[in-house]
Design a protein around this motif. Structure first.
Motif, PDB file in Angstrom:
ATOM      1  N   ARG A 176       0.833  -1.205   0.000  1.00  0.00           N
ATOM      2  CA  ARG A 176       0.000   0.000   0.000  1.00  0.00           C
ATOM      3  C   ARG A 176       0.868   1.256   0.000  1.00  0.00           C
ATOM      4  NH1 ARG A 176      -1.126   3.682   3.409  1.00  0.00           N
ATOM      5  NH2 ARG A 176      -0.103   2.577   5.120  1.00  0.00           N
ATOM      6  N   ARG A 179       2.543   1.978  -3.352  1.00  0.00           N
ATOM      7  CA  ARG A 179       1.655   2.551  -4.369  1.00  0.00           C
ATOM      8  C   ARG A 179       1.474   4.051  -4.184  1.00  0.00           C
ATOM      9  NH1 ARG A 179      -1.406  -2.167  -3.154  1.00  0.00           N
ATOM     10  NH2 ARG A 179      -3.003  -0.920  -2.114  1.00  0.00           N
ATOM     11  N   LEU A 200       5.198  -1.685  -8.966  1.00  0.00           N
ATOM     12  CA  LEU A 200       3.806  -1.266  -8.778  1.00  0.00           C
ATOM     13  C   LEU A 200       2.835  -2.355  -9.215  1.00  0.00           C
ATOM     14  CD1 LEU A 200       4.029   2.463  -9.938  1.00  0.00           C
ATOM     15  CD2 LEU A 200       3.788   1.591  -7.597  1.00  0.00           C
ATOM     16  N   ALA A 201       3.187  -3.080 -10.279  1.00  0.00           N
ATOM     17  CA  ALA A 201       2.326  -4.182 -10.718  1.00  0.00           C
ATOM     18  C   ALA A 201       2.257  -5.264  -9.648  1.00  0.00           C
ATOM     19  CB  ALA A 201       2.856  -4.770 -12.030  1.00  0.00           C
ATOM     20  N   THR A 204       0.145  -4.198  -6.565  1.00  0.00           N
ATOM     21  CA  THR A 204      -1.297  -4.242  -6.795  1.00  0.00           C
ATOM     22  C   THR A 204      -1.885  -5.613  -6.471  1.00  0.00           C
ATOM     23  OG1 THR A 204      -1.078  -2.572  -8.532  1.00  0.00           O
ATOM     24  CG2 THR A 204      -3.116  -3.851  -8.506  1.00  0.00           C
TER      25      THR A 204
END
Length: 314
Positions: A176, A179, A200-201, A204
């Motif tokens: 979290r 991101r 970032l991928a 997620t």
């Protein structure tokens, strides 16, 4: 901080006597990302036997683990919401679930290193995200660059480690929090666009990727590779640490094929040649690589050293 001076009652603790030779330093060495790793601190050379500190995320929340050993008994103490979980996993972390049955040292260097270092086993953190983040940062850059980026992200975006740590320690940033990192902070940490996209991928779908440590083996590595930016090399680096995968060879590494080649056959190899030479060790090829790395062997060096690229200047 000497063991006798540790203050604060742990949230969980246990003692454990392994029924095998235990090399604590060798077991945890792959988990430490350089001497400046904010999530690690070692005091193994102090007069009272020393303490190893590790700050780590768990399914139950953050935890700080302190490990010490005396008279063959490991003492584990932990603080934070994830204390019970991390203490329960100490045997796995220290190689109790590693099974080297059937492994044969087909090359003299491997056989001699195994004889000389019986305590070298493959430990398992049982967590994925904290191993995945630094592995992605290590893609296609030098170790110095990757460790700097990991260190800076931990200090700026990681939680403070719970408990009476001997110095300020940090956990790796949570998915979290990752991101939420703004563009200029990625740049400041020296992380280029391709690695940033991969991180970032993964952030997620991080909760789904934790299942890889339960699936293990080739199936677990395949799950990680479903995320864009995660290839064979990154999945292997995670598998080696998260579930102690004995066959996960880091194909695509800048150094390992050459090191394996010079160590075992006396000349440089590419990935295909390395896999051919290691085929006799399947399904424990990574164990053979670990013995080579631990042996102290150094391949011949030719030409100038690689110069790191500082992405913060772009």
């Amino acid at each position: 901080m000497p063991e006798a001076l540790i203050r604060g009652s742990p949230a969980a603790e246990r003692t454990w006597r392994p029924d095998f030779v235990l090399d604590l330093r060798a077991l945890v060495a792959p988990l430490r990302r350089g001497k400046g790793d904010p999530s690690f601190h070692t005091e193994l050379d102090s007069p009272d036997g020393g303490v190893l500190w590790r700050a780590t995320p768990t399914p139950d929340g953050p935890a700080t683990l302190a490990l010490s050993r005396r008279d063959g008994v490991v003492r584990a103490r932990a603080w934070g919401p994830g204390a019970a979980w991390v203490v329960d996993g100490v045997p796995a972390l220290l190689g109790a679930e590693d099974d080297d049955a059937g492994f044969v040292g087909h090359h003299p260097l491997v056989a001699e290193t195994r004889r000389r270092m019986p305590g070298l086993r493959l430990g398992a953190t049982r967590t994925v995200w904290d191993q995945l983040l630094p592995a992605i940062l290590e893609q296609k850059v030098t170790g110095t660059e990757a460790r700097r980026s990991f260190r800076e992200l931990c200090w700026r975006f990681g939680e403070d480690a719970p408990g009476p740590t001997p110095r300020r320690m940090k956990l790796p940033p949570t998915p979290r929090r990752i991101r939420e990192v703004p563009d200029w902070e990625w740049h400041r940490a020296g992380v280029d666009q391709s690695r940033r996209r991969a991180i970032l991928a993964c952030a997620t779908v991080a909760h789904r990727l934790e299942k890889a440590a339960e699936m293990r083996g080739e199936e677990g590595r395949a799950l990680l590779q479903k995320v864009p930016g995660i290839g064979i090399w990154t999945a292997a680096e995670v598998a080696q640490r998260s579930w102690g995968d004995p066959d996960a060879v880091s194909v695509g590494d800048f150094h390992i094929p050459s090191t394996v080649g010079w160590a075992l056959v006396g000349h440089k190899l590419d990935d295909a040649g390395m896999l051919e030479v290691l085929a006799c060790y399947a399904p424990q090829r990574q164990r053979a690589v670990r013995y080579i790395e631990a042996s102290g062997f150094r391949r011949p060096r030719f030409g100038p050293r690689f110069s790191p690229k500082d992405y913060r200047t772009y």
